[in-house]
Write an enzyme that holds these catalytic residues in place. Structure first.
Site, PDB file in Angstrom:
ATOM      1  N   CYS A  12       0.958  -1.077  -0.060  1.00  0.00           N
ATOM      2  CA  CYS A  12       0.071   0.068   0.057  1.00  0.00           C
ATOM      3  C   CYS A  12       0.855   1.253   0.034  1.00  0.00           C
ATOM      4  CB  CYS A  12      -0.973   0.056   1.232  1.00  0.00           C
ATOM      5  SG  CYS A  12      -2.084  -1.366   1.445  1.00  0.00           S
TER       6      CYS A  12
ATOM      7  N   GLY B 276       1.512  -2.044   5.450  1.00  0.00           N
ATOM      8  CA  GLY B 276       2.112  -3.012   6.261  1.00  0.00           C
ATOM      9  C   GLY B 276       0.981  -4.103   6.730  1.00  0.00           C
TER      10      GLY B 276
END
Length: 485
Positions: free
Chosen positions: A16, A118
């Site tokens: 991301c 993460g």
């Protein structure tokens, strides 16, 4: 609407991207530009949340930044001088609007918006405990666990509750948090996922990569350090390090593939590192050939390095179309088999009769490599050799990268000889793990305290993997260690 390329399932998915602005008029417009520069890190969904001093405003959508945040009415509705955004590829949780970030909640201290790059490797266990205590989850994202941990913490101040929450999670996180009193940016104690800080006039900016700072005209200041919390409150920046210091282990695959080549990571040009990887690969695995051909686009810098080191000409023997998207076609089996040609096509007149070295960043499932080697043979190549600018990917990642389960990783099933046969190449070679570290300026990989997280290659995970350990089958006939003797 274009989202993740359906023929790109033979790559490790970028996790991301996050981008935040504190203290600038039109903050949401800057965030939209920053997210556009980070689009390669997540192509399934995007979201922006802003704070105007009185209330929060949010717009979240499936698909790309362009098409969702290029309309005046959307940006005008995101009022305020503080904003944060997120581009997403679903590593945990379903692909649905309820999982699109930033996630937002009303806590006792006020609004709380969070954007996360993460993966929390003990999220399932924490979620079960929270649900037993009465928590009601609105998404299936692991990020929401952090919100509930903050909400249920018994500490008095928001900062203490936030730190308390982070001390309970395992895994990797780079976070941008917005509250009515300021913005918080932080990285996990190992610094597995990247996060940088910049300045634009009086505004403070946080981003997953420096290229996003470049796009908005911001000046790079420094990396947010592993285990550091940076707070921006009324234009004042302060730093806190509440965690016990650990030797950092940033993700080495950022250099191989994830980061854009025009980014700077840990004061190193990603492009220069990739060229150095290609040069080291040429030293380790030379071959007599006529052409060095990159697999576009991710193999280009390494192929340039390989060509410069070997003296073999670099040529664009594969031409890539940039206009393939999920809604272009819904293929049946026959058309799906031809799907790679929608994205890559051989430069036939260049390839015919030549001994070709293909350079790519990695092999995951091997299906794309197989089709590209076949394409080279069909174009008349005399020989097709493949060189890979990373070691064999033998293990799954649990830190924010959507890796196929290990049984689907080609290198977990076959040795290099078997992989060579599978993709029908004349030869196949990967850079060694020590060679990869050499390209990054290290003498070799240290066995005890390696400088990077390289678990996808080595299986050496730098944190505990609580959720995975609980999912692992238990040998019921095993004798418990404490019973022995």
């Amino acid at each position: 609407m274009l989202t993740t390329n359906p023929y790109d399932d033979d790559k490790l998915r970028e996790e991301c991207g996050v981008f935040g602005v504190a203290g600038s008029e039109g903050a949401a417009a800057l965030v939209a530009l920053g997210l556009h520069a980070l689009q390669h890190r997540g192509q399934e969904a995007a979201g922006i949340t802003s704070w105007d001093g009185y209330q929060f405003h949010t717009h979240r959508a499936m698909g790309h930044v362009a098409g969702n945040f290029d309309r005046d009415d959307v940006i005008r509705a995101l009022q305020g001088t503080t904003a944060a955004g997120h581009v997403r590829y679903s590593t945990t949780g379903e692909t649905a609007i309820r999982n699109v970030q930033p996630l937002y909640a009303e806590l006792a201290s006020g609004g709380f918006a969070i954007a996360h790059n993460g993966n929390i490797s003990n999220a399932m266990r924490l979620r079960r405990d929270l649900v037993r205590r009465g928590a009601i989850f609105q998404s299936t994202s692991d990020t929401e666990v952090i919100i509930h941990l903050v909400a249920t913490s018994q500490y008095r101040t928001l900062m203490d509750r936030f730190i308390d929450a982070l001390k309970q999670v395992e895994g990797a996180y780079s976070l941008i948090v917005m509250t009515p009193v300021g913005m918080i940016a932080c990285r996990d104690p190992l610094g597995i996922r990247p996060l940088v800080m910049g300045k634009l006039d009086d505004a403070v900016i946080f981003a997953s990569e420096t290229v996003a700072l470049d796009v908005v005209g911001a000046e790079y200041v420094r990396d947010v350090e592993p285990g550091e919390l940076v707070i921006v409150q009324d234009g004042v920046v302060s730093s806190h390090k509440p965690f016990a210091p650990q030797a950092p282990r940033p993700c080495i695959f950022e250099y191989v593939y994830f980061s854009r080549p025009d980014s700077i990571a840990e004061d190193r040009s990603v492009y220069s590192v990739r060229k150095a990887i290609g040069a080291q690969l040429a030293i380790e695995s030379p071959i007599d050939a006529d052409l060095i051909v990159p697999v576009p686009d991710s193999g280009v810098p390494a192929a340039i390095g390989y060509a410069q080191q070997s003296g073999i000409p670099f040529e664009l023997g594969i031409i890539r179309s940039h206009y393939v998207g999920r809604t272009f076609i819904q293929p049946g089996d026959k058309v799906r088999h031809l799907g790679v040609k929608l994205k890559h096509n051989a430069n036939r007149e260049l390839i015919k009769g030549k001994r070709v070295v293909l350079v790519d960043d990695s092999i995951v499932r091997g299906t794309t490599s197989l089709k590209i080697v076949q394409m080279m043979h069909e174009a008349g190549a005399a020989e097709v050799h493949m060189r890979i600018a990373s070691p064999p990917t033998r293990h799954s990642c649990f830190y924010g990268v959507d890796t196929p389960e290990r049984a689907k990783l080609l290198a977990a099933k076959l040795d290099v000889g078997g992989m060579t046969d599978f993709i029908h190449a004349d030869s196949l070679a990967f850079i060694s793990i020590d060679g990869l570290y050499k390209a990054l300026g290290e003498a070799h990989r240290a066995d005890i305290h390696p400088k990077y997280c390289d678990a996808c290659f080595t299986g050496d995970y730098p944190t505990t993997l609580t959720d995975q350990d609980e999912l692992a089958p238990v040998d019921q006939f095993a004798l418990l260690e404490e019973r022995v003797g």
